[in-house]
Scaffold this active site. Structure first.
Site, PDB file in Angstrom:
ATOM      1  N   LYS A 284      -4.878   7.518 -13.320  1.00  0.00           N
ATOM      2  CA  LYS A 284      -4.359   7.853 -14.286  1.00  0.00           C
ATOM      3  C   LYS A 284      -5.404   7.707 -15.452  1.00  0.00           C
ATOM      4  CE  LYS A 284      -0.056   6.421 -15.101  1.00  0.00           C
ATOM      5  NZ  LYS A 284       1.103   5.432 -15.247  1.00  0.00           N
ATOM      6  N   ILE A 285      -5.315   8.901 -16.330  1.00  0.00           N
ATOM      7  CA  ILE A 285      -6.393   9.031 -17.374  1.00  0.00           C
ATOM      8  C   ILE A 285      -5.416   9.390 -18.584  1.00  0.00           C
ATOM      9  CG2 ILE A 285      -7.978  10.272 -18.509  1.00  0.00           C
ATOM     10  CD1 ILE A 285      -9.243  10.871 -15.555  1.00  0.00           C
TER      11      ILE A 285
END
Length: 364
Positions: free
Chosen positions: A140-141
């Site tokens: 997750k970014i």
């Protein structure tokens, strides 16, 4: 009889579970959600892990081990997170294999302290993906301005990405561009785009919470902005993943970056507990379900119908346009939510480190 959750599959939507804690793994709860409810993925974030670690269940022995090894508290946190995510990915691996890599993912977030650091975000994404060493893990970014180049770099490196904290259509468009650019670079370097998956996590309930706060009591647009915003995001998704550019990538096996409806548990008790499930069903989407939403669906409260996310899109446009007439600056709403979202995850991350430090001192 299949559960209402599993019924979402019939409409082309994948239900993912928005929760992860060690007892869910050791007690068989996650496996049950997969086999009985048709859950096809799991998401986590620093807030989820902070709650799990504060509860303490199941982490004490490993904390003793990290102390014996002389690991820092931060390294201990990541050891625990990597183990939980890896074990969850193992439970979901059958789903990944059965769907040909289309589903069965478990997401783990890079440190929220890196939300405005592009190079460091990409470096940690590579490190986490390598440590987990499973094809059904997504990193997750955050969809901050600085996160966008990291998304491109990470996709170009052949790593699955869950882009989180998307609130506005403008930023969603930029996220899609970052994904497409990453795929093009991957193809240019000889990589296989069919081995890379991505979702764009578009946040929902928080949009209503913040917009309602700015609207007068009893205003007709209260409780309408979030669904309207998401419907327009879905239309944007369909527009961007069409045409020559996308067709060229799809011909090489590239996968759609599916919209993922995040933060879908209803915050306002005046609204239906499944509002953000009922009204956002669509093909090639994901809905992340928190425990409260799972319970509401088990109780049969939902009104599940196909393609609700595509219904009355013109009305959705009118609703968002009407906010300005009501004195609500929606651009400011979404900017505020992004800023607060990053800050909240950072607070949870540091709270988790404090919890582990205290807990480790007690058990060592």
């Amino acid at each position: 009889m299949p559960s209402a959750i599993a019924h979402l599959h019939d409409f082309g939507q994948s239900p993912w579970y928005d929760n992860l804690a060690r007892p869910l793994l050791t007690g068989g709860g996650l496996r049950q959600l997969v086999t009985e409810d048709g859950i096809r993925g799991v998401t986590s974030n620093p807030t989820i892990f902070e709650k799990a670690m504060a509860a303490g269940a199941g982490y004490d022995e490993q904390l003793k081990q990290t102390a014996a090894e002389g690991l820092s508290i931060a390294d201990s946190y990541w050891r625990l997170v990597v183990d939980d995510v890896g074990n969850a990915a193992d439970v979901l691996r059958a789903v990944y294999d059965e769907t040909g890599g289309a589903d069965g993912f478990v997401s783990v977030e890079v440190s929220p302290d890196l939300a405005h650091e592009s190079a460091e975000t990409h470096a940690q994404a590579k490190d986490l993906f390598a440590r987990l060493d499973r094809p059904n893990v997504m990193i997750k970014i955050p969809a901050t301005v600085e996160g966008l180049p990291a998304i491109t770099e990470t996709v170009a490196a052949g790593i699955n990405v869950n882009v989180t904290l998307i609130f506005s259509l403008e930023r969603h468009d930029a996220v899609i561009e970052a994904y497409l650019s990453g795929l093009e670079r991957l193809v240019a370097s000889g990589g296989d785009p069919s081995r890379v998956s991505s979702v764009a996590s578009f946040f929902v309930s928080r949009v209503d919470t913040e917009t309602d706060r700015r609207l007068p009591e009893g205003h007709e647009l209260r409780g309408r902005a979030a669904v309207a915003n998401a419907k327009l995001a879905y239309r944007l998704f369909r527009q961007r993943f069409a045409g020559e550019r996308w067709d060229a990538l799809a011909a090489k096996g590239a996968r759609l970056q599916r919209p993922l409806w995040a933060s879908t548990s209803t915050k306002n008790p005046a609204y239906s507990p499944t509002l953000y499930v009922d009204d956002l069903i669509g093909r090639d989407t994901v809905n992340t379900l928190a425990p409260a939403s799972i319970e509401a669906l088990h109780q049969g409260d939902a009104n599940l119908r196909a393609d609700t996310v595509e219904q009355d899109v013109d009305g959705a446009e009118r609703d968002l346009a009407g906010l300005a007439d009501a004195g609500v600056d929606f651009d400011d709403v979404t900017a505020t939510l992004e800023r607060e979202g990053v800050a909240a995850f950072s607070t949870s991350f540091h709270d988790a480190l404090k919890t582990l430090e205290k807990r480790r001192a007690e058990v060592s």
